[in-house]
Scaffold this active site. Structure first.
Site, mmCIF file in Angstrom:
data_model
loop_
_atom_site.group_PDB
_atom_site.id
_atom_site.type_symbol
_atom_site.label_atom_id
_atom_site.label_comp_id
_atom_site.label_asym_id
_atom_site.label_seq_id
_atom_site.Cartn_x
_atom_site.Cartn_y
_atom_site.Cartn_z
ATOM 1 N N LYS A 255 0.818 -1.211 0.000
ATOM 2 C CA LYS A 255 0.000 0.000 0.000
ATOM 3 C C LYS A 255 0.850 1.258 0.000
ATOM 4 O O LYS A 255 0.494 2.248 -0.612
ATOM 5 C CB LYS A 255 -0.823 -0.002 1.295
ATOM 6 C CG LYS A 255 -2.284 -0.137 1.070
ATOM 7 C CD LYS A 255 -3.160 0.378 2.179
ATOM 8 C CE LYS A 255 -2.912 -0.090 3.577
ATOM 9 N NZ LYS A 255 -3.957 -0.840 4.207
ATOM 10 N N ARG A 256 1.962 1.182 0.706
ATOM 11 C CA ARG A 256 2.772 2.379 0.847
ATOM 12 C C ARG A 256 3.363 2.824 -0.486
ATOM 13 O O ARG A 256 3.548 4.000 -0.742
ATOM 14 C CB ARG A 256 3.896 2.148 1.866
ATOM 15 C CG ARG A 256 3.528 2.601 3.248
ATOM 16 C CD ARG A 256 4.696 2.566 4.202
ATOM 17 N NE ARG A 256 5.510 1.379 4.077
ATOM 18 C CZ ARG A 256 6.790 1.403 3.743
ATOM 19 N NH1 ARG A 256 7.390 2.547 3.485
ATOM 20 N NH2 ARG A 256 7.466 0.286 3.662
#
Ligand code: GLU
Length: 478
Positions: A255-256
């Site tokens: 996600k990052r």
């Protein structure tokens, strides 16, 4: 192989978003099942109650359906081997765990979390890998029963036999893992819920799953599962461990560093066909190296031997490119207009869509870009005076505009052909520099340096608006 029917599954844990990684694995499971006239199942692995997120199950199912990966059995539509939600199957897991305990293949363990922590600390200090030390392996069952009756907190652990587990992985070939690397796995937690390892094996067996196609991160769990299949005396499915999707820097897709939620791709205007086509090509290649592949073609042409083992990079630029290809070449105009509908600004005059679309289609990669590419067709524009007179002096530009207005006013059949004829004549008669004159006109009529072909654009904008914009440009200069 004696499984009569090919049955595959994905078993997502409802812990939040619908992840592209889930769609990736689902796609391959679906294709393999369908290729073999089998069934594809979605089971909800919701036994980790601390990570459970309300609504996540629906999110995953609707994302799969959006992508055309329709399950044959799932929590919503049910099926012959339900329930498909693990939290509704707790008694089943208990029953099987008890069988193992009764056979001496699993045992009660009373180690507290604090004791476990200490055990690990000491092992690390002594330079050994942290591991449960098996201290309750041979604890007398009657003693255990007494403590349980008193209400003492406990878990059930698997007595992992010594030795090695080998299997033939459909993607990785022979894999062998020494049991020394494996802890005596917890099968039932102190809250009575099963762990993933017990639940996954019991369910895959009861749901008659013939092929387990899942991410590479589960390889180290596979021996634990195979041990359980053997202890229960069950027929083992075949295993295929898919490569892990990666970020550009080769770390695990996260996600990052990347968009990982399917809904974010939906919002960006990625077409489901393009997304699954893109996912097919991550780690797999078509025998004829085709890049545009429909789901049906994939179902027919997928084979495990064309899978790579190394983790492919999830490259959003390539996805965008493929989406553009679908928009330009694959999707019909009517279909595209329908799909654009929810991305087009409310103010856009619908009757213009079919005229404008062919002009901008080449440059449309994501559906929401339609707005930005078409705003000047129906909205007032801003003209940058400095740009207008950048390549020629103001006097000349002003007279160019004035002459152009006169010519265009006189056109009685406003069409791209008639506009083109007038403009080209005008340029030739006056010997104006082509690139300067055309760019100046483009800026005056659209406010932009880049647009679809100029004459077609002017035709769609309409005579009145074109003349009005030219007047506006002229008034800026003087
Ligand atoms: N619940 C696991 C997951 O979240 C399933 C792994 C498996 O396919 O065995 O991916």
């Amino acid at each position: 192989m004696s499984f009569k029917v090919v049955r595959t599954r994905v078993a997502p844990s409802p812990t939040g978003i619908a992840h592209v990684g889930t769609l990736y694995i689902a796609l391959f499971n679906y294709a393999f099942a369908k290729q073999n006239n089998g069934q594809f199942i979605v089971r909800s692995e919701d036994t980790d109650r601390s990570r459970y997120v309300e609504g996540a199950e629906e999110l995953v199912l609707s994302a799969l359906k959006w992508a055309g990966i329709t399950p044959d059995e799932d929590v919503e539509k049910g099926g012959p081997y339900g329930p498909y939600r693990q939290s509704e199957r707790l008694k089943i897991y208990q029953r099987y765990a008890q069988k193992l305990v009764a056979a001496g293949q699993a045992y009660y363990c009373f180690v507290t979390p604090e004791e476990l922590r200490q055990m690990r600390e000491e092992q690390i200090k002594a330079g050994r890998p942290p591991k449960y030390d098996g201290r309750y392996r041979d604890y007398p069952p009657e003693e255990a029963k007494k403590r349980i009756d008193k209400g003492e907190s406990h878990v059930i652990r698997l007595k992992v036999p010594s030795g090695k587990t080998k299997w033939h992985d459909l993607i990785r070939g022979e894999v062998e893992i020494d049991h020394q690397q494996i802890d005596d796995q917890v099968l039932i937690k102190s809250d009575g819920y099963p762990t993933y390892h017990l639940a996954v094996v019991v369910d895959d067996h009861l749901m008659k799953i013939s092929h387990i196609i899942r991410g590479e991160e589960w390889i180290s769990s596979t021996p634990k599962h195979i041990i359980l299949y053997d202890l229960f005396g069950w027929e083992k499915p075949q295993f295929a461990h898919m490569p892990l999707l990666r970020n550009r820097d080769k770390s695990k897709l996260s996600k990052r560093k990347n968009d990982v939620s399917i809904s974010s791709y939906q919002q960006q205007g990625i077409l489901p066909e393009a997304l699954i086509n893109y996912l097919m090509l991550l780690g797999w290649s078509h025998p004829q190296k085709k890049e545009v592949i429909s789901l049906l073609e994939f179902v027919n042409s997928f084979t495990f031997d064309r899978m790579q083992k190394t983790g492919p990079v999830f490259d959003t630029e390539k996805l965008r490119w493929l989406n553009g290809k679908y928009i330009r070449e694959i999707i019909s105009t009517d279909d595209l207009i329908k799909r654009l509908h929810k991305f087009i600004s409310k103010d856009f005059p619908t009757e213009l869509t079919s005229q404008v679309l062919p002009l901008i289609r080449e440059r449309l990669f994501l559906l929401p870009e339609f707005d930005e590419l078409t705003d000047f067709f129906y909205q007032d524009i801003q003209i940058d005076k400095d740009l207008l007179i950048k390549k020629a002096d103001a006097q000349l530009v002003s007279s160019q505009i004035e002459t152009t207005i006169k010519k265009l006013e006189a056109i009685s059949n406003w069409s791209s052909e008639s506009i083109e004829m007038e403009i080209r004549n005008l340029q030739a008669e006056n010997n104006w520099q082509k690139s300067q004159f055309f760019m100046m006109l483009r800026l005056a009529v659209t406010g932009k340096k880049q647009t679809p072909p100029l004459f077609e654009t002017m035709a769609v904008i309409g005579q009145t608006t074109v003349l009005k914009r030219l007047q506006q440009a002229k008034s800026l200069i003087i």
